[in-house]
Design an enzyme around this catalytic site. Sequence first.
Site, PDB file in Angstrom:
ATOM      1  CG  ASP A 189      -1.565   1.137   1.439  1.00  0.00           C
ATOM      2  OD1 ASP A 189      -2.198   1.814   0.928  1.00  0.00           O
ATOM      3  OD2 ASP A 189      -1.433   1.871   2.359  1.00  0.00           O
ATOM      4  CG  ASP A 236      -2.258   7.894   0.627  1.00  0.00           C
ATOM      5  OD1 ASP A 236      -0.389   8.163  -0.371  1.00  0.00           O
ATOM      6  OD2 ASP A 236      -3.075   8.672   0.323  1.00  0.00           O
TER       7      ASP A 236
HETATM    8  C1  2M8 Z   1      -7.150   8.794  -1.160  1.00  0.00           C
HETATM    9  O1  2M8 Z   1      -6.860   7.759  -0.378  1.00  0.00           O
HETATM   10  C2  2M8 Z   1      -6.339   7.501   0.818  1.00  0.00           C
HETATM   11  C3  2M8 Z   1      -5.295   6.308   1.065  1.00  0.00           C
HETATM   12  O2  2M8 Z   1      -6.242   4.980   1.938  1.00  0.00           O
HETATM   13  C4  2M8 Z   1      -7.297   7.072   2.123  1.00  0.00           C
HETATM   14  O3  2M8 Z   1      -8.590   6.937   1.895  1.00  0.00           O
HETATM   15  O4  2M8 Z   1      -6.757   8.346   2.923  1.00  0.00           O
HETATM   16  C5  2M8 Z   1      -7.661   8.577  -2.389  1.00  0.00           C
HETATM   17  O5  2M8 Z   1      -8.421  10.219  -3.324  1.00  0.00           O
HETATM   18  C6  2M8 Z   1      -6.026   8.755  -2.955  1.00  0.00           C
HETATM   19  O6  2M8 Z   1      -6.380   8.916  -4.161  1.00  0.00           O
HETATM   20  C7  2M8 Z   1      -5.711  10.293  -2.604  1.00  0.00           C
HETATM   21  O7  2M8 Z   1      -3.873  10.540  -3.681  1.00  0.00           O
HETATM   22  C8  2M8 Z   1      -5.468  10.117  -1.329  1.00  0.00           C
HETATM   23  C9  2M8 Z   1      -5.039  10.952  -0.677  1.00  0.00           C
HETATM   24  O8  2M8 Z   1      -5.356  11.442   0.902  1.00  0.00           O
HETATM   25  O9  2M8 Z   1      -7.063  10.229  -0.474  1.00  0.00           O
END
Ligand code: 2M8
Length: 270
Positions: A6, A8
């Site tokens: 993963d 983030d």
């Molecule tokens: C979103 O994804 C993260 C990953 O877990 C989240 O839910 O916090 C998505 O929209 C992704 O495209 C974006 O880069 C990210 C940004 O924090 O948020």
Amino acid sequence: LLIFTDLDGTLLNSDDYGYDGAIRAIADLQQQQIPIIPVSSKTRAEVEVLSTEIGLTDSFIVENGSAIFIPPHQDYLFSEEMKIAGKYYFRQRGCVYAQVRDGLRDLSAAIGEDLTGFGDLNIADIMQLTGLSEPEAQRAKNREFTEPFITPHHVDPERLAHQVKALGFNVVVGDRFSHLIGDQAGKGGAVQWLVNRYQQVNRGESITTIGLGNSPNDLAMLEVVDIPIIIPGIKGVHPGLTNQGWKVAPFPGSVGWGVAVAEEVKGLSY
Ligand code: 2M8
């Protein structure tokens, strides 16, 4: 050995999206020619840029397992079920963005609550909610298959999941947002599909897989790998990932990633 990760809150730190702590381990893995395969909620546009920045050149899985992209130099992984998108071969497993946008509208009606998705937000809103820069927020909004939406905290998650299923979709929880995804999407199936491709081209030879994640949307991926590793947050392991008995990295974010991978793979420093 294949490493599925993963991004983030796992390979990238939750707060600043940095990956300093993992640089040594990544370089060592690359020297041993061990593929590092991103498996993210992020869009193709986001993962492409990040991979280039970090120096990752292998296949990648985007938007919570909605599609697997294979770069030209890995064309040995090509199969008849794949299509071409730009320079990539790709295998789609989810639905398309217009469908999840309609799905979010129907879901709002079903639960009697106005849900806010990325499609309802402008770039400035997304920057504010995520801490992404303007070009990064633009790439995050450039969605092809799934819709991240602000988790409605006063709606019972089970009721929400039930309504989502009734509409023919799935919902998964990421770092900051909930994500409406196609019912055939999900990180687990996408990882399994790619492992099968590797196995077929290696004539059935067994392949060990490591998976790293930090949020409930990583659960399905962690369940299908041989060595699941949880990256904790600053406040510890995400409540949705406790009681699995899986290895937990000793630190959050990229530092934890580097240390945990070095513990599993021989000859690695961090
Ligand atoms: C979103 O994804 C993260 C990953 O877990 C989240 O839910 O916090 C998505 O929209 C992704 O495209 C974006 O880069 C990210 C940004 O924090 O948020």
